[in-house]
Design a protein around this motif. Structure first.
Motif, PDB file in Angstrom:
ATOM      1  N   GLU A  33      10.140   6.160   1.032  1.00 44.27           N
ATOM      2  CA  GLU A  33      10.011   7.648   1.177  1.00 44.27           C
ATOM      3  C   GLU A  33      11.047   8.555   1.032  1.00 44.27           C
ATOM      4  OE1 GLU A  33       7.175   8.783   4.195  1.00 44.27           O
ATOM      5  OE2 GLU A  33       6.892  10.790   3.500  1.00 44.27           O
ATOM      6  N   LYS A  58       0.512  -1.037  -0.181  1.00 45.51           N
ATOM      7  CA  LYS A  58      -0.028   0.160  -0.002  1.00 45.51           C
ATOM      8  C   LYS A  58       0.711   1.313  -0.018  1.00 45.51           C
ATOM      9  CE  LYS A  58      -4.333  -1.633   2.464  1.00 45.51           C
ATOM     10  NZ  LYS A  58      -4.362  -2.261   3.653  1.00 45.51           N
ATOM     11  N   THR A  59       1.801   1.304   1.033  1.00 47.68           N
ATOM     12  CA  THR A  59       2.837   2.350   0.937  1.00 47.68           C
ATOM     13  C   THR A  59       3.421   2.370  -0.409  1.00 47.68           C
ATOM     14  OG1 THR A  59       3.337   1.736   3.294  1.00 47.68           O
ATOM     15  CG2 THR A  59       4.623   3.420   2.235  1.00 47.68           C
ATOM     16  N   SER A  60       3.927   1.506  -0.930  1.00 47.83           N
ATOM     17  CA  SER A  60       4.630   1.668  -2.303  1.00 47.83           C
ATOM     18  C   SER A  60       3.663   2.049  -3.556  1.00 47.83           C
ATOM     19  CB  SER A  60       5.184   0.287  -2.631  1.00 47.83           C
ATOM     20  OG  SER A  60       5.868   0.177  -3.717  1.00 47.83           O
ATOM     21  N   ILE A  61       2.460   1.751  -3.350  1.00 47.98           N
ATOM     22  CA  ILE A  61       1.480   2.101  -4.532  1.00 47.98           C
ATOM     23  C   ILE A  61       1.118   3.666  -4.190  1.00 47.98           C
ATOM     24  CG2 ILE A  61      -0.978   2.088  -5.249  1.00 47.98           C
ATOM     25  CD1 ILE A  61      -0.414  -1.233  -4.982  1.00 47.98           C
ATOM     26  N   ALA A  62       1.116   4.148  -3.155  1.00 49.89           N
ATOM     27  CA  ALA A  62       0.996   5.579  -2.745  1.00 49.89           C
ATOM     28  C   ALA A  62       2.228   6.566  -3.129  1.00 49.89           C
ATOM     29  CB  ALA A  62       0.743   5.854  -1.191  1.00 49.89           C
ATOM     30  N   LEU A  63       3.335   5.702  -3.026  1.00 55.20           N
ATOM     31  CA  LEU A  63       4.742   6.485  -3.581  1.00 55.20           C
ATOM     32  C   LEU A  63       4.709   6.387  -4.828  1.00 55.20           C
ATOM     33  CD1 LEU A  63       7.335   5.439  -0.680  1.00 55.20           C
ATOM     34  CD2 LEU A  63       6.682   7.558  -1.069  1.00 55.20           C
ATOM     35  N   ARG A  64       4.251   5.296  -5.507  1.00 47.30           N
ATOM     36  CA  ARG A  64       4.329   5.454  -7.021  1.00 47.30           C
ATOM     37  C   ARG A  64       3.300   6.531  -7.373  1.00 47.30           C
ATOM     38  NH1 ARG A  64       1.673   0.284  -8.831  1.00 47.30           N
ATOM     39  NH2 ARG A  64      -0.362   1.297  -9.066  1.00 47.30           N
ATOM     40  N   SER A  65       2.349   6.883  -7.033  1.00 44.80           N
ATOM     41  CA  SER A  65       1.316   7.822  -7.725  1.00 44.80           C
ATOM     42  C   SER A  65       2.156   9.054  -7.506  1.00 44.80           C
ATOM     43  CB  SER A  65      -0.217   7.850  -7.200  1.00 44.80           C
ATOM     44  OG  SER A  65      -0.064   7.735  -5.708  1.00 44.80           O
ATOM     45  N   GLN A  66       2.818   9.320  -6.280  1.00 44.81           N
ATOM     46  CA  GLN A  66       3.606  10.468  -6.032  1.00 44.81           C
ATOM     47  C   GLN A  66       4.602  10.783  -7.140  1.00 44.81           C
ATOM     48  OE1 GLN A  66       5.206  10.821  -2.115  1.00 44.81           O
ATOM     49  NE2 GLN A  66       6.762  12.171  -2.559  1.00 44.81           N
TER      50      GLN A  66
END
Ligand SMILES: *Cc1c(COP(=O)(O)O)cnc(C)c1O
Length: 365
Positions: free
Chosen positions: A341, A270-278
């Motif tokens: 991050e 989940k964290t990785s997918i959020a960072l990916r959209s960033q």
């Protein structure tokens, strides 16, 4: 001289062979590693080092049980390997007669299929993906009867998106009497709804490859899995090394596959997918961006005319990403892995410094 003796002794096809340029072999130095699609997090693990005087089980039962449960298959449908890479190699060695049988790959794609085939003196037939990065079904149809193993990577490395489900099923059906169809799911935890694992119960020629190197943050462990019918696993078990999984690897991997371990993995994804959209939003704002590829994984591929300059600038800043320009149709494409991050911030800062450097050189002109 000893060197010429070795040149004389070595297989002539190995003499000419170029080794796989992995991220840890080709690119060194740097302090921010975003070039191997590794996870940003680390694992907290506490394992026992007792009984190292004993050989491990051929297939450590706790490990295989845990993976079978996770994949919703039986233990007979699972083979634990030294990374997914060993699964690729053992499939080729088990099913292709050296110097005679071919594999099919669909480039641009993961490099190890062709390298493993070459190491076994098997030919690789290229059936490139279409311009939409999908399977070319008419071209694949022409290969029926001409190959033993077809490799499909979905989501595909390095492009990042999944291959259409109905196309993969067409290919499995096309080759149902003549070849194995291997779906490499190294990144499936980032889009689990696209897995083919359950279809192993339907299609006897389907093989699925998995790994703990990406979403599970255990690339250093070297642990992967081949999922297939009992008959395929039985044949591969004749060829694989007698003790492919060391005892510390089995202990660490088993812990990563408990329900607690799986919960940690799901959070990390989940964290990785959020960072990916960033990262995607950041890339989309860059004036030099030609194309940003859709990703269902922990990496993003993008195209820019400034690829060579950006790549060397980032390397000088200690930020290592991967240049995919030598891959078929991927000229001027760079791939950045979604690390943690802080690493993503370092990547963003380095790209901003690059932008300043090109603005300065244009205003000086
Ligand atoms: C990383 C990767 C592998 C290899 O995984 P290991 O388990 O580390 O050997 C296989 N296939 C693809 C597509 C990968 O990106």
């Amino acid at each position: 001289m000893s060197e010429s003796l070795i040149n004389k002794l070595v297989r002539s096809d190995v003499l000419d062979m170029i080794a796989y340029q992995s991220a840890r072999r080709g690119q060194t130095g740097g302090n921010c590693w975003l070039n191997a699609n590794e996870a940003g997090g680390n694992n907290q693990l506490d394992i026992s080092l007792d009984n190292l005087n004993r050989y491990p089980d051929f297939q450590p039962s706790e490990l295989v049980n845990n993976y079978a449960k996770y994949a919703k298959l039986t233990t007979e449908q699972v083979l634990a390997t030294r990374g997914a890479d060993e699964g690729i190699e053992v499939l080729i060695r088990t099913f292709c007669t050296s110097g005679q049988d071919n594999i099919v790959i669909c480039p641009p794609t993961y490099g190890m299929y062709a390298i493993s085939a070459k190491g076994h003196n098997s030919q690789t037939t290229l059936v490139p993906l279409t311009s939409e990065l999908q399977l070319d079904i008419p071209a694949l149809t022409k290969q029926v009867g001409n190959c033993k193993v077809v490799f499909i990577c979905s989501p595909n490395n390095p492009t990042g998106d999944v291959v259409k489900r109905e196309d993969i099923i067409s290919v499995i059906e096309l080759f149902k009497d003549s070849a194995l169809v291997v779906v490499d799911e190294a990144y499936i935890e980032f889009c689990p709804q696209f897995s083919f694992a359950e279809l192993i119960n339907t299609y006897p020629n389907l093989v699925v490859l998995r790994t703990l190197s990406k979403a599970f943050a255990l690339a250093g462990l070297r642990c992967g899995f081949t999922l297939a019918s009992k008959d395929i696993i039985t044949m591969m078990s004749k060829i694989i090394a007698p003790y492919p999984i060391s005892q510390p690897v089995a202990a660490i991997a088993s812990a990563a596959l408990t329900s607690e371990g799986l919960a940690v993995m799901t959070d990390r994804v989940k964290t990785s997918i959020a960072l990916r959209s960033q990262v995607e939003q950041f890339l989309d704002k860059q004036t030099w961006l030609n194309k940003r590829f859709k990703s269902s994984t922990n990496y993003v591929l993008f195209n820019t005319e400034l690829a060579p300059q950006l790549f060397s600038f980032l390397t000088e800043q200690g930020v290592l990403i991967r240049n995919q320009s030598s891959q078929l149709t991927l000229e001027n494409c760079l791939r950045v892995s979604i690390g943690n991050e802080q690493e993503i911030q370092q990547f963003i800062n380095a790209v901003q410094a690059f932008n300043q450097s090109i603005n300065q050189s244009t205003s000086n002109n």
